[in-house]
Motif scaffolding. Structure first.
Motif, PDB file in Angstrom:
ATOM      1  N   ARG A  25       0.815  -1.219   0.000  1.00 21.68           N
ATOM      2  CA  ARG A  25       0.000   0.000   0.000  1.00 21.68           C
ATOM      3  C   ARG A  25       0.847   1.266   0.000  1.00 21.68           C
ATOM      4  NH1 ARG A  25      -1.738   2.840   4.485  1.00 21.68           N
ATOM      5  NH2 ARG A  25      -1.170   1.092   5.814  1.00 21.68           N
ATOM      6  N   THR A  26       1.928   1.301   0.798  1.00 25.31           N
ATOM      7  CA  THR A  26       2.706   2.532   0.963  1.00 25.31           C
ATOM      8  C   THR A  26       4.097   2.468   0.348  1.00 25.31           C
ATOM      9  OG1 THR A  26       3.606   1.790   3.068  1.00 25.31           O
ATOM     10  CG2 THR A  26       1.531   3.052   3.127  1.00 25.31           C
ATOM     11  N   GLY A  27       4.586   1.268   0.049  1.00 20.63           N
ATOM     12  CA  GLY A  27       5.944   1.126  -0.463  1.00 20.63           C
ATOM     13  C   GLY A  27       6.996   1.121   0.634  1.00 20.63           C
ATOM     14  N   GLU A  28       6.573   1.172   1.909  1.00 20.43           N
ATOM     15  CA  GLU A  28       7.533   1.153   3.021  1.00 20.43           C
ATOM     16  C   GLU A  28       8.322  -0.150   2.995  1.00 20.43           C
ATOM     17  OE1 GLU A  28       5.603   3.110   6.856  1.00 20.43           O
ATOM     18  OE2 GLU A  28       4.213   1.741   5.834  1.00 20.43           O
ATOM     19  N   ARG A  29       9.567  -0.078   3.486  1.00 18.74           N
ATOM     20  CA  ARG A  29      10.430  -1.256   3.537  1.00 18.74           C
ATOM     21  C   ARG A  29      10.975  -1.437   4.941  1.00 18.74           C
ATOM     22  NH1 ARG A  29      12.486  -2.109  -2.249  1.00 18.74           N
ATOM     23  NH2 ARG A  29      13.429  -3.983  -1.408  1.00 18.74           N
ATOM     24  N   GLY A  30      11.365  -2.660   5.246  1.00 18.50           N
ATOM     25  CA  GLY A  30      12.043  -2.956   6.506  1.00 18.50           C
ATOM     26  C   GLY A  30      11.120  -2.902   7.715  1.00 18.50           C
ATOM     27  N   GLU A  31      11.652  -2.352   8.814  1.00 20.49           N
ATOM     28  CA  GLU A  31      10.914  -2.351  10.082  1.00 20.49           C
ATOM     29  C   GLU A  31       9.597  -1.590  10.009  1.00 20.49           C
ATOM     30  OE1 GLU A  31      13.158  -1.577  13.630  1.00 20.49           O
ATOM     31  OE2 GLU A  31      14.944  -2.481  12.757  1.00 20.49           O
ATOM     32  N   SER A  32       9.556  -0.507   9.272  1.00 22.08           N
ATOM     33  CA  SER A  32       8.299   0.249   9.184  1.00 22.08           C
ATOM     34  C   SER A  32       7.232  -0.545   8.427  1.00 22.08           C
ATOM     35  CB  SER A  32       8.525   1.611   8.521  1.00 22.08           C
ATOM     36  OG  SER A  32       9.067   1.448   7.230  1.00 22.08           O
ATOM     37  N   ALA A  33       7.637  -1.404   7.496  1.00 21.67           N
ATOM     38  CA  ALA A  33       6.674  -2.253   6.784  1.00 21.67           C
ATOM     39  C   ALA A  33       6.248  -3.439   7.645  1.00 21.67           C
ATOM     40  CB  ALA A  33       7.282  -2.755   5.480  1.00 21.67           C
ATOM     41  N   GLU A  34       7.129  -3.932   8.515  1.00 25.71           N
ATOM     42  CA  GLU A  34       6.806  -5.074   9.372  1.00 25.71           C
ATOM     43  C   GLU A  34       5.856  -4.669  10.487  1.00 25.71           C
ATOM     44  OE1 GLU A  34       7.101  -7.669  12.824  1.00 25.71           O
ATOM     45  OE2 GLU A  34       7.964  -5.678  12.753  1.00 25.71           O
ATOM     46  N   ARG A  35       6.013  -3.439  10.980  1.00 24.65           N
ATOM     47  CA  ARG A  35       5.176  -2.956  12.088  1.00 24.65           C
ATOM     48  C   ARG A  35       3.721  -2.931  11.661  1.00 24.65           C
ATOM     49  NH1 ARG A  35       3.596   1.979  12.722  1.00 24.65           N
ATOM     50  NH2 ARG A  35       5.145   2.752  11.282  1.00 24.65           N
ATOM     51  N   MET A  36       2.858  -3.487  12.491  1.00 25.71           N
ATOM     52  CA  MET A  36       1.433  -3.578  12.175  1.00 25.71           C
ATOM     53  C   MET A  36       0.717  -2.363  12.761  1.00 25.71           C
ATOM     54  SD  MET A  36       1.086  -6.321  10.431  1.00 25.71           S
ATOM     55  CE  MET A  36      -0.636  -6.656  10.462  1.00 25.71           C
ATOM     56  N   SER A  37       0.668  -1.273  12.028  1.00 24.24           N
ATOM     57  CA  SER A  37      -0.032  -0.084  12.499  1.00 24.24           C
ATOM     58  C   SER A  37      -1.370   0.039  11.795  1.00 24.24           C
ATOM     59  CB  SER A  37       0.810   1.170  12.247  1.00 24.24           C
ATOM     60  OG  SER A  37       1.024   1.324  10.866  1.00 24.24           O
ATOM     61  N   GLY A  38      -2.259   0.766  12.417  1.00 24.92           N
ATOM     62  CA  GLY A  38      -3.559   0.989  11.823  1.00 24.92           C
ATOM     63  C   GLY A  38      -4.570  -0.095  12.160  1.00 24.92           C
ATOM     64  N   GLY A  39      -4.207  -1.011  13.012  1.00 26.22           N
ATOM     65  CA  GLY A  39      -5.116  -2.080  13.414  1.00 26.22           C
ATOM     66  C   GLY A  39      -5.997  -1.660  14.578  1.00 26.22           C
ATOM     67  N   ARG A  40      -6.714  -2.633  15.143  1.00 28.06           N
ATOM     68  CA  ARG A  40      -7.632  -2.342  16.253  1.00 28.06           C
ATOM     69  C   ARG A  40      -6.924  -1.735  17.448  1.00 28.06           C
ATOM     70  NH1 ARG A  40     -10.932  -7.703  17.211  1.00 28.06           N
ATOM     71  NH2 ARG A  40      -8.836  -8.449  17.158  1.00 28.06           N
ATOM     72  N   ALA A  41      -5.698  -2.214  17.742  1.00 29.29           N
ATOM     73  CA  ALA A  41      -4.967  -1.683  18.905  1.00 29.29           C
ATOM     74  C   ALA A  41      -4.668  -0.204  18.734  1.00 29.29           C
ATOM     75  CB  ALA A  41      -3.689  -2.465  19.127  1.00 29.29           C
ATOM     76  N   ASP A  42      -4.244   0.205  17.540  1.00 30.98           N
ATOM     77  CA  ASP A  42      -3.968   1.625  17.299  1.00 30.98           C
ATOM     78  C   ASP A  42      -5.239   2.450  17.312  1.00 30.98           C
ATOM     79  OD1 ASP A  42      -1.278   1.214  17.107  1.00 30.98           O
ATOM     80  OD2 ASP A  42      -1.265   1.023  14.926  1.00 30.98           O
ATOM     81  N   MET A  43      -6.361   1.892  16.840  1.00 26.72           N
ATOM     82  CA  MET A  43      -7.630   2.618  16.847  1.00 26.72           C
ATOM     83  C   MET A  43      -8.118   2.836  18.261  1.00 26.72           C
ATOM     84  SD  MET A  43      -9.328   0.516  13.764  1.00 26.72           S
ATOM     85  CE  MET A  43     -10.437   1.519  12.827  1.00 26.72           C
ATOM     86  N   SER A  44      -7.954   1.844  19.138  1.00 25.72           N
ATOM     87  CA  SER A  44      -8.425   1.997  20.514  1.00 25.72           C
ATOM     88  C   SER A  44      -7.556   2.962  21.286  1.00 25.72           C
ATOM     89  CB  SER A  44      -8.488   0.639  21.221  1.00 25.72           C
ATOM     90  OG  SER A  44      -7.185   0.094  21.316  1.00 25.72           O
TER      91      SER A  44
END
Length: 195
Positions: free
Chosen positions: A173-192
């Motif tokens: 979706r964003t073209g991010e690579r490495g650790e920033s691509a592995e990090r799962m952001s934008g999920g339920r935990a981040d929304m809460s």
């Protein structure tokens, strides 16, 4: 070696039979064995009998792992153990798990499996589930231990875990690579957390 009459006549030439285990000291006592067995998880066998399963941990993988930052864990599991494993991984904060239905056989040779006291098998390939997880190097040992803890029944057919180095991760979706691509952001935990 031929037996001579001198050997038969002289009993000092005979050596008593010795145990091959004479050089090994038995470790622990009955009390320590008892405490280890009471710490084991009981497992119900067919007919309502229980057997203790000794808890185990995987050997540390730190000297097995290469210098890669990311690793893929593939676990081949019994289908009815997947919900326990995935719930435990979520509690650990592991997100981004892929599940596939697979068929095959290993040490079992495709023999019938037991679930709830019933045996079933339609051919030599048994239904299993492949769970795939990509994570950072520091998470590998904890995830392996959790999978073993939740998936193990103590019988042949519990499955296998494979660990492979990953060269890079790219978020489409964003073209991010490495650790920033592995990090799962934008999920339920981040929304809460935003609330």
């Amino acid at each position: 070696m031929a037996v001579s009459s001198a050997m038969v006549a002289n009993p000092s030439t005979f050596r008593p039979l010795q145990s091959p285990f004479r050089d090994f000291a038995f470790m622990g006592s009955v009390a320590s064995l008892s405490s280890r067995l009471t710490a084991a998880k009981p497992r119900c066998l067919s007919g309502g009998a229980f057997r203790a399963i000794r808890p185990i941990r995987a050997q540390s993988s730190s000297h097995y792992l290469s210098d890669a930052k990311f690793y893929k864990i593939e676990a081949i599991l019994r289908p009815w153990r997947v919900s326990q494993v995935s719930a435990a991984l979520l509690k650990m904060g592991i997100r981004g798990v892929t599940i596939s239905d697979v068929r095959g056989f290993g040490a079992q040779g495709g023999s019938a499996e037991r679930q709830g006291g019933s045996e079933f098998s339609e051919d030599k390939f048994l239904a299993k589930v492949k769970m795939e997880i990509v994570l950072t190097k520091d998470q590998v040992d904890a995830v392996i231990d959790k999978i073993i803890e939740k998936a193990r029944t103590g019988e042949i057919g519990d499955g296998k875990i494979f660990v492979m180095p990953i060269a890079d991760i790219i978020r489409i979706r964003t073209g991010e690579r490495g650790e920033s691509a592995e990090r799962m952001s934008g999920g339920r935990a981040d929304m809460s957390m935003a609330l």
